[in-house]
Design an enzyme around this catalytic site. Structure first.
Site, PDB file in Angstrom:
ATOM      1  N   TRP A  21       0.823  -1.222   0.000  1.00 28.20           N
ATOM      2  CA  TRP A  21       0.000   0.000   0.000  1.00 28.20           C
ATOM      3  C   TRP A  21       0.857   1.272   0.000  1.00 28.20           C
ATOM      4  CZ3 TRP A  21      -2.684   1.919   5.067  1.00 28.20           C
ATOM      5  CH2 TRP A  21      -3.443   3.063   4.806  1.00 28.20           C
ATOM      6  N   TYR A  61      -3.883   1.099  -5.008  1.00 34.47           N
ATOM      7  CA  TYR A  61      -2.753   1.609  -4.230  1.00 34.47           C
ATOM      8  C   TYR A  61      -1.931   2.559  -5.086  1.00 34.47           C
ATOM      9  CZ  TYR A  61      -3.803  -1.802  -0.543  1.00 34.47           C
ATOM     10  OH  TYR A  61      -4.413  -2.525   0.455  1.00 34.47           O
ATOM     11  N   LEU A 219       0.194  -3.133  12.917  1.00 40.04           N
ATOM     12  CA  LEU A 219       0.791  -2.250  13.927  1.00 40.04           C
ATOM     13  C   LEU A 219      -0.073  -1.000  14.100  1.00 40.04           C
ATOM     14  CD1 LEU A 219       4.555  -2.455  12.835  1.00 40.04           C
ATOM     15  CD2 LEU A 219       3.402  -3.719  14.676  1.00 40.04           C
TER      16      LEU A 219
END
Ligand code: NAP
Length: 314
Positions: A21, A61, A219
């Site tokens: 991405w 993307y 994350l």
């Protein structure tokens, strides 16, 4: 890195995947420079050398530039192709595409799925996409139409296996009921910063139907990584302070980093969650790969789950 089956297919993925991405360093294709392309190619090579074997993309993307940069990297190192799984997605369309009055929307029409797949194949420079995913549920999804488009893509050799992303269990079931091939992944947002999939039946369905959960933003987009306590101004940061504190303590005990701990926490789940790593910095890509070896106990898993949940268990 260890490998596991991808859903109930014959494909095998490494326990961590690499996500493309952010590859171009920007979401706007017009901002991509020769130097950002080179940085993207270096990130792919770093991921490959660190052992990642599943690479995740989407047609949107950086307006297709992420797939193009990946295609360049494959042309530079064609030997990578036979070792890796190339995954991409379709189904999100931006406002103004193709005509000015078109709104931001989702499009699972057979025509769009097929067209988008062909564009991705061209940009990636591959003959076959190993895993093709529907990006976000289209409210107007006709399961029969999607099944027909998937069947044609498979028969023509353009796609090997299929999956979905951001689907609720009921939406997976509605599509699977008419799809002749198994849906082998559901790519969802799950991390210590986002627990919904633990509670809404998504992971239960993955376990029951042998669907591999791929975890996007594992994350929390960087919020759970080293430095998050000082760094981010994100509104979620305040809510995350208790879990970040617990991660800090446990990472010292286990002599590891918060990044590795956040990933190992996902990988402890019996559904074999595969975190998709999004950093474009080679040292962080290598660091994340260490989660493959950590292994958390049940007690350690709950020590992080509880502050992430924010309330006591009954
Ligand atoms: P992530 O790994 O949670 O976040 C990556 C971000 O965190 C990068 O901007 C990275 O910056 C930053 N970061 C990492 N370590 C850090 C640290 N120690 N300190 C500060 N910042 C740090 O994952 P993600 O990029 O959000 O998503 C991963 C992949 O999931 C994507 O590439 C894509 O393939 C997939 N995805 C799918 C969907 C979907 O709807 N299906 C949605 C979003 C994403 P640096 O690059 O500077 O290290």
């Amino acid at each position: 890195m260890k490998t596991i089956p991808l859903g109930n297919s014959i494909l095998r993925t490494t326990t961590l995947a690499y996500g493309c991405w952010r590859l171009a360093g920007t979401s706007k294709s017009e901002e991509v420079t020769e130097s950002s392309r080179a940085q993207g190619r270096r990130a792919i090579l770093a991921a490959y050398e660190a052992g990642y074997r599943l690479f995740d993309h989407a047609d949107i993307y950086c307006g297709g530039m992420a797939e193009s940069i990946f295609g360049e990297a494959l042309r530079e190192a064609p030997e990578m192709r036979e070792d890796i799984l190339v995954a991409t997605k379709c189904g999100i369309r931006w406002a103004g595409d193709p005509e000015a009055s078109a709104p931001h929307r989702y499009d699972f029409s057979a025509r769009h799925i097929t067209w988008s797949c062909e564009q991705s194949l061209r940009r990636l420079g591959v003959e076959t996409i190993d895993l093709y995913q529907l990006h976000r549920p289209d409210f107007l999804m006709d399961p029969d139409e999607v099944a027909q488009a998937f069947s044609q893509l498979k028969q023509s050799g353009k796609v090997r296996e299929f999956g979905v992303s951001n689907f609720l269990p009921s939406q997976v079931s509605a599509l699977q009921r008419v799809c002749p091939m198994p849906l082998i992944v559901n790519q969802v947002e799950i991390s210590l910063a986002r627990l919904d999939c633990l509670h809404d039946g998504t992971l239960d369905q993955c376990l029951a139907d042998k669907i591999t959960p791929l975890a996007w933003s594992p994350l929390g987009g960087g919020l759970l990584a080293e430095g998050a306590l000082q760094g981010h101004q994100d509104a979620r940061r305040g809510r995350l302070l208790p879990v970040l504190e617990a991660m800090k303590i446990l990472s010292r005990e286990r002599e590891t980093t918060m990044t590795v701990l956040a990933l190992a926490w996902l990988m402890r789940h019996p559904a074999h969650i595969v975190p998709i790593i999004g950093s474009i910095r080679p040292e962080r890509i290598r660091e994340a790969a260490m989660a493959d070896d950590l292994g958390l106990t049940r007690e350690e898993w709950y020590r992080l789950y509880l502050p992430a949940r924010g309330e006591k268990l009954p």
